[in-house]
Write an enzyme that holds these catalytic residues in place. Structure first.
Site, PDB file in Angstrom:
ATOM      1  N   GLU A 202       0.828  -1.220   0.000  1.00 23.95           N
ATOM      2  CA  GLU A 202       0.000   0.000   0.000  1.00 23.95           C
ATOM      3  C   GLU A 202       0.859   1.267   0.000  1.00 23.95           C
ATOM      4  O   GLU A 202       0.754   2.114   0.896  1.00 23.95           O
ATOM      5  CB  GLU A 202      -0.932   0.001   1.205  1.00 23.95           C
ATOM      6  N   GLU A 390      -5.390  -8.330  -1.141  1.00 25.07           N
ATOM      7  CA  GLU A 390      -6.101  -8.133   0.128  1.00 25.07           C
ATOM      8  C   GLU A 390      -7.539  -7.779  -0.189  1.00 25.07           C
ATOM      9  O   GLU A 390      -7.793  -6.835  -0.971  1.00 25.07           O
ATOM     10  CB  GLU A 390      -5.511  -6.970   0.938  1.00 25.07           C
TER      11      GLU A 390
HETATM   12  C1  BG6 Z   1      -4.566  -2.905   4.847  1.00 29.15           C
HETATM   13  C2  BG6 Z   1      -3.225  -3.373   5.348  1.00 29.15           C
HETATM   14  O1  BG6 Z   1      -4.610  -1.526   4.957  1.00 29.15           O
HETATM   15  O2  BG6 Z   1      -5.705  -3.283   5.503  1.00 29.15           O
HETATM   16  C3  BG6 Z   1      -3.253  -4.510   6.346  1.00 29.15           C
HETATM   17  O3  BG6 Z   1      -2.355  -3.705   4.292  1.00 29.15           O
HETATM   18  C4  BG6 Z   1      -4.448  -4.332   7.257  1.00 29.15           C
HETATM   19  O4  BG6 Z   1      -2.038  -4.551   7.015  1.00 29.15           O
HETATM   20  C5  BG6 Z   1      -5.718  -4.376   6.418  1.00 29.15           C
HETATM   21  O5  BG6 Z   1      -4.496  -5.240   8.298  1.00 29.15           O
HETATM   22  C6  BG6 Z   1      -7.002  -4.290   7.222  1.00 29.15           C
HETATM   23  O6  BG6 Z   1      -6.976  -3.146   8.016  1.00 29.15           O
HETATM   24  P1  BG6 Z   1      -7.166  -3.188   9.599  1.00 29.15           P
HETATM   25  O7  BG6 Z   1      -6.795  -1.844  10.065  1.00 29.15           O
HETATM   26  O8  BG6 Z   1      -8.583  -3.529   9.843  1.00 29.15           O
HETATM   27  O9  BG6 Z   1      -6.237  -4.262  10.082  1.00 29.15           O
END
Ligand code: BG6
Length: 498
Positions: A202, A390
């Site tokens: 990211e 993701e």
């Molecule tokens: C992304 C990141 O922003 O979202 C992850 O690459 C992160 O590291 C994921 O865990 C989900 O966000 P969060 O804040 O709910 O863990």
């Protein structure tokens, strides 16, 4: 139909998943000094001035402006704070069990990151730590035993803390050299075990979380612009190195992206939405086209920001473009130019509430079209293969007395999102390499540093402060995903319907 050899799997990040934060010589990461928070409560860190004064600040999303110049982040000597990354989900000691569970689901791919400070504790050593190299060697070995291809992120919020202290992180070009030394070391060492690499997780989130993403203790606008530029240079050096030395291997860029909608049909709202997407695409343009956008350079100029472009840099950016675009996409964002008091949520990016979309308990909107729209936008711009690395939904899952988790909401989310990806493949004919759901196994959240917001197919018994057995329990979505993979994405039906 999903392509043959589609890389189905799940994702993780070392700092949220591994634990073992000080084992076998590992150094501290920036995140290791960040406390847990929870919904609405920011993560914090303690810091110390040269005269011994100790303070405490929010230090994650923009809060780094509260750290006085000259202060050094420290581990809390008074044990007031709890540090989630110190134990994570203890993958460090559970990797065999976890990879076996992934294999049981039929994973073809597992996305993980290498923790830079496990290989070079301060980020500045000449020689790598053998114990760190051995750990990932065993992990990759275990993956291959089950035919699981590792997809490895070189930097997923794991810059060694010492680089923040010595250089203000990525604001210094010295960090590019240290990173490249680390990257070359692991790329060479795992040459027979890793085919797919990602450079920076990211990369565009540097604007929202300069400390977490780029180890910036002073996250001014100028430092953010310069640090991002240094990450582009580092990424290009890595891509060039891989291409020259390891033909057949592939390197991807990684963008946090989702469609941005205007709340109303007022053209001003549509323009705001377009501009918000363009702001993110600046980062992928550099890595996929090898060009710094003239508009961005003009914007910097107007703000008095000068990028430290050295001789040969612009050629390097051209030569070091990535092979594929990977991205995280959890939903979409909605923006408006009108008065609006309904603030939407996200860990780094916030918009306003979209009346057409459902949200989870953290206010994150789920969007059944987000993967289709995202892949269309990215393909029309770059014409390169894509990989959602993701995508998932955070939920406060409940473990029943007989160790089950009925996560029908997660199944529903994945049904919609995978259908949207399938449509992108079948109806729009887009090239998609794989899909790694966030997260394979439960881990600590990044935004809040809490465990209560769970994402995995497998429940990990630990709470927000690290108590628990760390036992693993497959959720209902585990069985559901297993069937999805077994049918190569053909069967997305409910569990009961099967
Ligand atoms: C992304 C990141 O922003 O979202 C992850 O690459 C992160 O590291 C994921 O865990 C989900 O966000 P969060 O804040 O709910 O863990």
């Amino acid at each position: 139909m999903f392509p043959e050899h589609f890389l189905w799997g799940g994702a993780s990040a070392a700092n949220q998943y591994e634990g073992g934060y000080a084992e076998e010589g590992k150094g501290l990461n920036c995140i290791d000094v960040m406390s847990s928070g929870s919904y609405g409560v920011q993560r914090r860190t303690k810091w110390q001035m040269p005269d011994g004064t100790v303070g405490i600040s929010a230090l994650c999303f923009g809060g780094d402006k509260e750290i006085p110049v000259g202060a050094v982040p420290i581990l809390d000597p008074d044990h007031e704070l709890v540090y989630p990354s110190h134990t994570g989900s203890d993958f460090y000691h559970h990797y065999k069990e976890d990879i076996k569970l992934m294999a049981e689901m039929g994973f073809k791919c597992f996305r993980l990151s290498i923790n830079w400070a496990r290989i070079f504790p301060t980020g500045q050593e000449e020689e790598p730590l053998q114990a760190g190299l051995d750990f990932y060697d065993k992990v990759f070995e275990e993956c291959h035993q089950y035919g699981i291809e590792p997809l490895v992120t070189l930097s997923h919020y794991e810059t060694p803390l010492q680089l923040a202290i010595d250089y203000n992180g990525w604001a210094s070009r010295k960090v590019v050299d240290h990173f490249f030394h680390y990257a070359k070391t692991v790329i060479d060492y795992y040459k027979d075990k890793v085919k797919y690499w990602l450079t920076f997780n990211e990369i565009n989130c540097i604007e929202h979380a300069p400390y977490v993403t780029a180890a910036l203790l002073q996250g001014t606008e100028e430092n953010i612009a310069i640090a991002a530029y240094h990450q582009f240079i580092a990424s290009a050096k890595v891509a060039q190195y891989i291409h020259e030395n390891y033909p057949g291997k592939e390197v991807g860029m990684m963008l946090s992206f989702g469609p941005v909608y205007g709340l109303t049909s007022d053209p001003a709202d549509q323009l705001a939405a377009y501009k918000a997407m363009e702001a993110n695409l600046y980062y992928s343009d550099v890595q996929m086209k090898g060009e710094l956008s003239p508009f961005k350079l003009q914007e910097y100029k107007e703000k008095g920001i000068v990028l430290p472009i050295l001789e040969g840099d612009l050629e390097l950016l051209k030569e070091g473009v990535c092979d594929f675009v990977s991205f995280s996409c959890y939903g979409s964002t909605t923006v408006t130019t009108h008065e609006e008091d309904s603030v939407g949520e996200g860990n780094m990016v916030r918009g306003v509430k979209n009346p057409y979309l459902e949200t989870n308990a953290w206010g994150w909107p789920t969007d059944p079209q987000c993967l289709r729209l995202t892949t269309n936008i990215l393909y029309n711009r770059y014409g390169k293969p894509m990989w959602p690395v993701e995508n998932g939904i955070g939920w406060s899952d409940q473990l029943t007395k007989d160790h089950q988790v009925h996560d029908d909401y997660r199944i529903r989310y994945l049904q919609q999102n995978l259908q949207s990806l399938k449509d992108a493949i079948e109806k729009d004919r887009l090239p998609i390499m794989g899909y790694t759901m966030w997260s394979a196994i439960d881990l600590v959240s990044n935004g809040e540093g809490e465990m209560n917001k769970r994402y995995g197919f497998v429940y990990v018994d630990r709470d927000n402060v690290g108590n628990g057995t760390y036992n693993r329990y497959p959720k209902d979505s585990f069985e559901w995903y297993k069937r999805v993979i077994a049918t190569n994405g053909e069967d997305l039906s409910d569990l009961e319907a099967r």
